[in-house]
Design a protein around this motif. Structure first.
Motif, short mmCIF file in Angstrom:
data_model
loop_
_atom_site.label_atom_id
_atom_site.label_comp_id
_atom_site.label_asym_id
_atom_site.label_seq_id
_atom_site.Cartn_x
_atom_site.Cartn_y
_atom_site.Cartn_z
N GLU A 75 35.30 49.83 49.25
CA GLU A 75 34.37 49.26 50.57
C GLU A 75 35.24 48.89 51.73
OE1 GLU A 75 31.46 47.06 47.47
OE2 GLU A 75 32.03 46.02 49.16
N GLU A 76 36.41 48.01 51.45
CA GLU A 76 37.14 47.71 52.39
C GLU A 76 38.28 48.75 53.03
OE1 GLU A 76 37.17 44.55 53.58
OE2 GLU A 76 35.65 43.49 52.21
N GLY A 77 38.22 49.85 52.08
CA GLY A 77 39.25 50.75 52.64
C GLY A 77 40.60 50.42 52.32
N TRP A 78 40.74 49.73 51.27
CA TRP A 78 42.19 49.37 50.76
C TRP A 78 42.63 50.55 50.02
CZ3 TRP A 78 40.22 43.82 48.70
CH2 TRP A 78 39.87 43.14 49.47
N LYS A 79 44.08 50.44 49.44
CA LYS A 79 44.38 51.34 48.62
C LYS A 79 43.76 51.34 47.22
CE LYS A 79 49.02 51.31 50.70
NZ LYS A 79 50.61 50.54 50.44
N PRO A 80 43.87 52.34 46.37
CA PRO A 80 43.31 52.29 45.19
C PRO A 80 43.75 51.29 44.31
CG PRO A 80 43.99 54.56 45.70
CD PRO A 80 44.59 53.52 46.58
N LEU A 81 43.00 50.53 43.83
CA LEU A 81 43.25 49.28 42.91
C LEU A 81 43.04 49.66 41.48
CD1 LEU A 81 41.17 46.37 44.71
CD2 LEU A 81 43.52 47.20 45.38
N SER A 82 43.71 48.86 40.60
CA SER A 82 43.88 48.77 39.18
C SER A 82 43.46 47.41 38.61
CB SER A 82 44.96 49.43 38.61
OG SER A 82 45.29 50.71 39.20
N ALA A 83 42.80 47.27 37.70
CA ALA A 83 42.32 45.78 37.39
C ALA A 83 42.36 45.82 35.88
CB ALA A 83 41.12 45.60 37.72
N VAL A 84 42.63 44.35 35.35
CA VAL A 84 42.65 44.36 33.94
C VAL A 84 42.02 42.98 33.59
CG1 VAL A 84 44.88 43.02 33.81
CG2 VAL A 84 44.30 44.39 31.94
N VAL A 85 41.53 42.77 32.44
CA VAL A 85 40.97 41.56 32.03
C VAL A 85 41.54 41.36 30.60
CG1 VAL A 85 38.93 40.22 31.02
CG2 VAL A 85 38.80 41.83 33.17
N LEU A 86 42.12 40.03 30.48
CA LEU A 86 42.70 39.51 29.34
C LEU A 86 41.83 38.40 28.81
CD1 LEU A 86 46.48 39.46 30.22
CD2 LEU A 86 45.15 41.49 29.16
N MET A 111 42.16 37.69 35.00
CA MET A 111 42.04 39.07 35.73
C MET A 111 43.45 39.38 36.36
SD MET A 111 38.83 40.59 37.86
CE MET A 111 38.83 42.24 37.97
N GLY A 112 43.81 40.81 36.24
CA GLY A 112 45.07 40.94 37.25
C GLY A 112 44.46 42.10 38.11
N VAL A 113 44.84 42.10 39.28
CA VAL A 113 44.60 43.14 40.01
C VAL A 113 45.64 43.60 40.95
CG1 VAL A 113 43.00 44.09 41.99
CG2 VAL A 113 42.09 42.52 40.25
N THR A 114 45.89 45.01 41.05
CA THR A 114 47.13 45.51 41.82
C THR A 114 46.70 46.86 42.63
OG1 THR A 114 49.48 45.87 41.61
CG2 THR A 114 48.21 46.80 39.91
N GLY A 115 47.42 47.03 43.69
CA GLY A 115 47.16 48.25 44.34
C GLY A 115 47.46 48.29 45.93
N ASP A 116 46.59 47.07 46.59
CA ASP A 116 46.97 46.79 47.85
C ASP A 116 47.74 45.47 48.10
OD1 ASP A 116 45.56 48.11 50.18
OD2 ASP A 116 45.32 45.95 50.83
#
Lengths: 140, 140, 140, 140
Positions: free
Chosen positions: C20-31, C113-118
């Motif tokens: 939605e925000e037009g960011w680079k593609p994100l990847s996300a994990v839940v531990l 949660m860990g998110v990365t990409g932008d």
């Protein structure tokens, strides 16, 4: 959830059981439901590397959801599978008795205990004595 | 040589010190003179990964023969050296207070204690309290 | 405890936020609370190694009990400490925003949660959006 | 190339298959053609370490270009070879059914799925169901 007081009771009772029975010095670890360290003690006179064995017994049990006896049965039937599992968990498994799942009153796995030092069967018996003394149920 | 009874006294006194002072929950480890595990306890409410930090504080101390304060001074002066040491010991060092050398009456290093959970200075103070309660001398 | 449904909601909402925000593609994990994997997704177009970064952000947060922003502040103040922590946890930490503690209604940490990409700040914002959508509280 | 939508379909269908059949809770991973993580989910109630087993099943499959059944046949014939392979890939292989190659319409390997939690054969059946639901072909 296992309290530190429960974990220390388990460990002290397990080590005392070994002394009473005249077994070799035992070492014992308690891990939580996520495989993380809660408590450990190495009995006086035990070999210096016993921590690693105790932890591996408990770690494999809680990560796989299988006690040491079930792991040993699988290793007897399919050795290469348990060898692969050892690699998968970075060497932190040991498929013999002495790794014991800890369950609460509802039957949920809330951690694992690992005992090492005497025969594998005696190690498991010491763990079960410790877990019972803390008011919990063990699955060897 | 540190007995298990001494190691458990050190740990229980260190954790109790944190409770008395109102600090965050502490975790504490005692290693022998060879850097091997003797005892550990994680205080209720502490983050799950505190074992690794406690052990690294103690391991670096006993392996290098330098308490955490001396290691921190070296890290402030020459960060890349302590970074290399971290790699040399497989990641098992932490150059801040809370890793404390344990000496006997003759001054010989007989092990190390590692405490983590609150500020590094408070961690070290808890370790020193535990070591003193066991009748030994600590070098923070 | 985080259910798989909650974990998948968190991840899907976080990734959708990035689109939605037009960011680079994100990847996300839940531990979970013990640092073990519950769920992961790599957004289409993201670089192949994004899993490792996402997991390290979450792992360091839950193991230490510190969100990525608190870790970054510590790294700014004392870089050698966070470098040592990286070694202590076998390289599985990343002290920047995007590693977010997940708390339940009682305030207990039940995972991360860990998110990365932008950018790191946008990564953290996406994580917080996901956590909120699952009815939980995030500490970035 | 596998899209994230396809990967999530595979995983959700595989886990639902286990629930329908009354199997133990399953966990499932999808890796791309380079062996890198695309998506993962751990079924509610599964043991905490199931991610590592699922990933190893898929990783060995895609890295070697052999499904789990072919790997198991090789392990039965020559256990030391698959033990060496486990070491070669840093412990990230598991030579039993449940690691399934994913092929596109041209027959090219575009990734692998790994499923664990019930018997190895049921794990493989769940993976095949998931891969078919995404419009792709599986080689168990």
């Amino acid at each position: 959830m296992i309290t530190l007081e429960q974990a220390q009771t388990m460990i002290n009772v397990a080590l005392a059981k070994g002394v009473e029975e005249g077994w070799k010095p035992l070492s014992a670890v308690v891990l939580d439901a996520g495989g993380n360290m809660q408590a450990f003690a190495r009995g006086d006179g035990a070999a210096p590397g016993r921590f690693d064995v105790a932890r591996a017994k408990a770690y494999g049990a809680v990560m796989l959801g299988m006690g040491g006896k079930a792991q040993m049965a699988r290793a007897e039937a399919q050795a290469y599978f348990m060898a692969a599992v050892n690699g998968i968990y970075g060497g932190q498994t040991c498929p013999v008795p002495g790794g014991v799942l800890i369950r609460d009153a509802s039957g949920a796995v809330i951690g694992a205990m690992g005992v090492t030092g005497d025969t594998s069967d005696n190690d498991a018996e010491a763990a079960l004595a410790g877990i019972a003394a803390a008011g919990l149920s063990g699955e060897a």
